[in-house]
Design an enzyme around this catalytic site. Structure first.
Site, PDB file in Angstrom:
ATOM      1  CB  SER A  27      33.817  80.948  77.541  1.00  0.00           C
ATOM      2  OG  SER A  27      32.496  80.887  78.028  1.00  0.00           O
ATOM      3  CG  HIS A  69      23.384  65.948  83.411  1.00  0.00           C
ATOM      4  ND1 HIS A  69      23.214  66.743  82.299  1.00  0.00           N
ATOM      5  CD2 HIS A  69      22.196  65.919  84.056  1.00  0.00           C
ATOM      6  CE1 HIS A  69      21.970  67.193  82.272  1.00  0.00           C
ATOM      7  NE2 HIS A  69      21.329  66.707  83.330  1.00  0.00           N
ATOM      8  CB  ALA A 113      18.943  61.245  60.785  1.00  0.00           C
ATOM      9  CB  THR A 118      23.133  53.808  74.925  1.00  0.00           C
ATOM     10  OG1 THR A 118      23.357  52.633  74.139  1.00  0.00           O
ATOM     11  CG2 THR A 118      21.773  54.398  74.581  1.00  0.00           C
ATOM     12  CE  LYS A 119      26.537  49.139  71.810  1.00  0.00           C
ATOM     13  NZ  LYS A 119      26.313  47.731  71.771  1.00  0.00           N
TER      14      LYS A 119
END
Length: 186
Positions: A27, A69, A113, A118-119
């Site tokens: 939402s 973030h 797993a 990171t990229k």
């Protein structure tokens, strides 16, 4: 909101403590494609859900973290970094993996797993590790998996994989015995 609630009920077991969290994410702008599954235990960045997009036919295994973030820059008195997370179609993300902000995962990708993304991960590959690196192509993975499927025990003759919890003890013992020397399939 009706469509969102309908989609959530398909993704999580009834009464799941994660149902309201997923409802909040959707939402507040998180995109979630068709036939995608997010298993319980997920930690998806609730502060920035509109920066997260998950494609069609995606499976996110239990306890996966997705972050849009990075507040580590606060240590050096900078602002918090933000970045989109875009997950393509036909993707599997293994349990306990972490997807960091500003990453893109292409189509037809397996993330093993415990991996740390990171990229960007290009389409048609299998990736694993910390940080995640390419292991093989999706085609190589398909060939290896089919070879194993043809040489190892299968347990889909009497029960669907979701029904095994309710299978009789004898069947569970049979499975355990047949898996003494390696993997099998359901």
């Amino acid at each position: 909101m009706g469509k969102i609630v309908s989609k959530i009920r398909k993704l999580l077991r009834k009464g799941s403590s994660y149902q309201s969290e997923l409802e909040y994410l959707l939402s507040h702008g998180m995109k979630l494609g068709q036939n995608s599954t997010i298993h319980a235990g997920f930690q998806i960045d609730s502060g920035w859900p509109w920066l997260i997009s998950i494609g069609d036919n995606v499976t996110i295994a239990p306890s996966v973290t997705i972050l849009a973030h990075d507040a580590s820059t606060n240590v050096v008195k900078c602002c918090t970094k933000l970045g989109r997370v875009d997950i393509g179609n036909n993707v599997f993300i293994g349990t306990h993996s972490i997807i960091l902000c500003n990453t893109r995962i292409g189509d037809n990708v397996v993330v093993g797993a415990g991996s740390l993304v990171t990229k960007n991960l290009p389409s048609n590959g299998v990736y694993a590790g910390v940080p995640a690196v390419r292991i093989c192509s999706i085609e190589e993975y398909r060939i290896k998996s089919e070879a194993l499927l043809n040489s190892r025990p299968r347990f889909d003759d009497k029960y669907d994989w979701t029904q095994w919890r309710e299978a009789p003890v004898e069947e569970k013992e049979r499975m355990k015995k047949e898996l003494e020397d390696g993997i099998g399939f359901v």
